[in-house]
Design a protein around this motif. Structure first.
Motif, PDB file in Angstrom:
ATOM      1  N   ASP A 145       0.811  -1.220   0.000  1.00  0.00           N
ATOM      2  CA  ASP A 145       0.000   0.000   0.000  1.00  0.00           C
ATOM      3  C   ASP A 145       0.840   1.264   0.000  1.00  0.00           C
ATOM      4  OD1 ASP A 145      -2.450  -1.274  -0.030  1.00  0.00           O
ATOM      5  OD2 ASP A 145      -2.527  -1.428   2.150  1.00  0.00           O
ATOM      6  N   ASP A 146       2.014   1.201   0.580  1.00  0.00           N
ATOM      7  CA  ASP A 146       2.817   2.420   0.745  1.00  0.00           C
ATOM      8  C   ASP A 146       3.882   2.593  -0.334  1.00  0.00           C
ATOM      9  OD1 ASP A 146       4.382   0.318   1.542  1.00  0.00           O
ATOM     10  OD2 ASP A 146       5.192   1.308   3.314  1.00  0.00           O
ATOM     11  N   VAL A 147       3.745   1.891  -1.468  1.00  0.00           N
ATOM     12  CA  VAL A 147       4.729   2.042  -2.535  1.00  0.00           C
ATOM     13  C   VAL A 147       4.664   3.485  -3.050  1.00  0.00           C
ATOM     14  CG1 VAL A 147       3.237   1.275  -4.426  1.00  0.00           C
ATOM     15  CG2 VAL A 147       5.682   0.968  -4.586  1.00  0.00           C
ATOM     16  N   GLY A 148       5.820   4.075  -3.272  1.00  0.00           N
ATOM     17  CA  GLY A 148       5.891   5.481  -3.679  1.00  0.00           C
ATOM     18  C   GLY A 148       5.594   5.689  -5.152  1.00  0.00           C
ATOM     19  N   TRP A 149       5.325   6.926  -5.497  1.00  0.00           N
ATOM     20  CA  TRP A 149       5.001   7.255  -6.878  1.00  0.00           C
ATOM     21  C   TRP A 149       6.181   7.055  -7.820  1.00  0.00           C
ATOM     22  CZ3 TRP A 149       0.639   7.203  -9.263  1.00  0.00           C
ATOM     23  CH2 TRP A 149      -0.520   7.358  -8.528  1.00  0.00           C
ATOM     24  N   SER A 150       7.404   7.123  -7.313  1.00  0.00           N
ATOM     25  CA  SER A 150       8.551   6.866  -8.202  1.00  0.00           C
ATOM     26  C   SER A 150       8.547   5.402  -8.655  1.00  0.00           C
ATOM     27  CB  SER A 150       9.870   7.223  -7.516  1.00  0.00           C
ATOM     28  OG  SER A 150      10.095   6.386  -6.398  1.00  0.00           O
ATOM     29  N   VAL A 151       8.150   4.505  -7.758  1.00  0.00           N
ATOM     30  CA  VAL A 151       8.042   3.088  -8.128  1.00  0.00           C
ATOM     31  C   VAL A 151       6.905   2.907  -9.125  1.00  0.00           C
ATOM     32  CG1 VAL A 151       7.528   0.774  -7.249  1.00  0.00           C
ATOM     33  CG2 VAL A 151       9.054   2.278  -5.969  1.00  0.00           C
ATOM     34  N   VAL A 152       5.779   3.554  -8.874  1.00  0.00           N
ATOM     35  CA  VAL A 152       4.645   3.475  -9.791  1.00  0.00           C
ATOM     36  C   VAL A 152       5.056   4.015 -11.164  1.00  0.00           C
ATOM     37  CG1 VAL A 152       2.316   4.339 -10.276  1.00  0.00           C
ATOM     38  CG2 VAL A 152       2.916   3.587  -7.965  1.00  0.00           C
ATOM     39  N   ARG A 153       5.748   5.136 -11.188  1.00  0.00           N
ATOM     40  CA  ARG A 153       6.215   5.730 -12.447  1.00  0.00           C
ATOM     41  C   ARG A 153       7.097   4.741 -13.213  1.00  0.00           C
ATOM     42  NH1 ARG A 153       9.890   9.627 -10.840  1.00  0.00           N
ATOM     43  NH2 ARG A 153      11.415   7.985 -11.113  1.00  0.00           N
ATOM     44  N   ASN A 154       8.032   4.098 -12.517  1.00  0.00           N
ATOM     45  CA  ASN A 154       8.919   3.134 -13.169  1.00  0.00           C
ATOM     46  C   ASN A 154       8.144   1.931 -13.690  1.00  0.00           C
ATOM     47  OD1 ASN A 154      11.088   4.787 -12.614  1.00  0.00           O
ATOM     48  ND2 ASN A 154      11.716   3.641 -10.803  1.00  0.00           N
ATOM     49  N   GLU A 155       7.186   1.445 -12.917  1.00  0.00           N
ATOM     50  CA  GLU A 155       6.373   0.313 -13.354  1.00  0.00           C
ATOM     51  C   GLU A 155       5.519   0.675 -14.563  1.00  0.00           C
ATOM     52  OE1 GLU A 155       6.088  -3.029 -12.809  1.00  0.00           O
ATOM     53  OE2 GLU A 155       7.946  -2.628 -11.763  1.00  0.00           O
ATOM     54  N   VAL A 156       4.928   1.862 -14.539  1.00  0.00           N
ATOM     55  CA  VAL A 156       4.114   2.298 -15.672  1.00  0.00           C
ATOM     56  C   VAL A 156       4.985   2.402 -16.921  1.00  0.00           C
ATOM     57  CG1 VAL A 156       2.804   4.250 -16.620  1.00  0.00           C
ATOM     58  CG2 VAL A 156       2.320   3.421 -14.310  1.00  0.00           C
ATOM     59  N   ALA A 157       6.187   2.937 -16.775  1.00  0.00           N
ATOM     60  CA  ALA A 157       7.097   3.037 -17.925  1.00  0.00           C
ATOM     61  C   ALA A 157       7.445   1.643 -18.461  1.00  0.00           C
ATOM     62  CB  ALA A 157       8.364   3.792 -17.531  1.00  0.00           C
ATOM     63  N   GLY A 158       7.767   0.715 -17.569  1.00  0.00           N
ATOM     64  CA  GLY A 158       8.082  -0.645 -17.993  1.00  0.00           C
ATOM     65  C   GLY A 158       6.894  -1.335 -18.639  1.00  0.00           C
ATOM     66  N   LEU A 159       5.712  -1.115 -18.095  1.00  0.00           N
ATOM     67  CA  LEU A 159       4.490  -1.697 -18.645  1.00  0.00           C
ATOM     68  C   LEU A 159       4.192  -1.110 -20.026  1.00  0.00           C
ATOM     69  CD1 LEU A 159       2.278  -3.700 -17.895  1.00  0.00           C
ATOM     70  CD2 LEU A 159       1.099  -1.866 -16.703  1.00  0.00           C
ATOM     71  N   TRP A 160       4.422   0.181 -20.180  1.00  0.00           N
ATOM     72  CA  TRP A 160       4.202   0.847 -21.465  1.00  0.00           C
ATOM     73  C   TRP A 160       5.139   0.275 -22.519  1.00  0.00           C
ATOM     74  CZ3 TRP A 160       6.388   3.827 -25.263  1.00  0.00           C
ATOM     75  CH2 TRP A 160       5.506   4.526 -26.085  1.00  0.00           C
ATOM     76  N   VAL A 161       6.410   0.088 -22.166  1.00  0.00           N
ATOM     77  CA  VAL A 161       7.374  -0.493 -23.104  1.00  0.00           C
ATOM     78  C   VAL A 161       6.948  -1.914 -23.480  1.00  0.00           C
ATOM     79  CG1 VAL A 161       9.750  -1.353 -23.322  1.00  0.00           C
ATOM     80  CG2 VAL A 161       9.339   0.944 -22.422  1.00  0.00           C
ATOM     81  N   ALA A 162       6.566  -2.705 -22.480  1.00  0.00           N
ATOM     82  CA  ALA A 162       6.165  -4.094 -22.737  1.00  0.00           C
ATOM     83  C   ALA A 162       4.897  -4.176 -23.584  1.00  0.00           C
ATOM     84  CB  ALA A 162       5.959  -4.844 -21.419  1.00  0.00           C
ATOM     85  N   ARG A 163       4.014  -3.231 -23.410  1.00  0.00           N
ATOM     86  CA  ARG A 163       2.740  -3.278 -24.140  1.00  0.00           C
ATOM     87  C   ARG A 163       2.838  -2.707 -25.542  1.00  0.00           C
ATOM     88  NH1 ARG A 163      -2.932  -2.008 -21.489  1.00  0.00           N
ATOM     89  NH2 ARG A 163      -3.373  -4.175 -21.853  1.00  0.00           N
ATOM     90  N   PHE A 164       3.648  -1.642 -25.719  1.00  0.00           N
ATOM     91  CA  PHE A 164       3.633  -0.927 -26.993  1.00  0.00           C
ATOM     92  C   PHE A 164       4.927  -1.020 -27.790  1.00  0.00           C
ATOM     93  CE2 PHE A 164       0.508   1.355 -24.302  1.00  0.00           C
ATOM     94  CZ  PHE A 164      -0.618   1.072 -25.042  1.00  0.00           C
ATOM     95  N   LEU A 165       6.060  -1.163 -27.149  1.00  0.00           N
ATOM     96  CA  LEU A 165       7.333  -1.132 -27.876  1.00  0.00           C
ATOM     97  C   LEU A 165       7.975  -2.494 -28.070  1.00  0.00           C
ATOM     98  CD1 LEU A 165       9.132   2.055 -26.495  1.00  0.00           C
ATOM     99  CD2 LEU A 165       7.798   1.788 -28.584  1.00  0.00           C
TER     100      LEU A 165
END
Length: 169
Positions: A145-165
């Motif tokens: 629950d307490d994961v920071g937004w920097s971790v979320v940002r990194n995960e979203v970036a990795g997910l975006w690469v995996a999904r689109f690139l």
């Protein structure tokens, strides 16, 4: 006009990914699996995996980079009372781990596995493992629950690469 279009495109592609990272939606863990796989990361992942093993979900534990984990280092390579495998992926990232888990599953003839990771990492881990695994994968997620937004940002970036690139295994 161009800036508006770019912002709209970013919102359309990124906002659903943020939701996937912050609010993962996963099935329940099965009662039985061929192996419990642990993605490298927080030691809480290993604790959850050991709880699944203790519940009898599987008698095979696979810990990515497991020799670095004090909870399992002495058990790596053992076969009794459970088999403990501690492989190291060729690429030290989620895609490398998914490739390694997929190859190991094919080599061992596993049809279903339970993968353990943090809830914020679950969407990307599932996407990549589904691409690399011939069988079925369920997930058990450690609640962060307490994961920071920097971790979320990194995960979203990795997910975006995996999904689109990079849609490879």
């Amino acid at each position: 006009m161009t800036v508006t279009v770019l912002l709209a495109a970013a919102a359309i592609t990124v906002l659903p990914l943020v939701r996937m990272v912050r609010n993962p939606d996963f099935d329940t863990t099965p009662d039985q699996a061929d192996a419990v796989l642990v993605f490298a990361g927080e030691s809480a992942r290993l604790v959850l995996a050991l709880e699944l093993i203790d519940r009898g979900v599987s008698d095979t534990l696979v810990v990515s980079l497991g020799t670095n984990e004090p909870l399992v280092a002495e058990r790596c390579g053992s076969t009794a009372p459970i088999e403990v495998l501690c492989p190291e992926p060729q690429e030290i990232d989620t895609r490398g781990e998914a490739r390694m888990f997929g190859a190991l599953a094919r080599e061992r003839g596993w049809d279903n596995v339970v993968a353990v990771t943090g809830d914020y990492h679950g969407a990307r881990a599932r996407m990549l493992l589904d691409r690399c695994l011939d069988g079925a994968a369920s997930f058990a997620l450690v609640d962060w629950d307490d994961v920071g937004w920097s971790v979320v940002r990194n995960e979203v970036a990795g997910l975006w690469v995996a999904r689109f690139l990079d849609r490879s295994c």
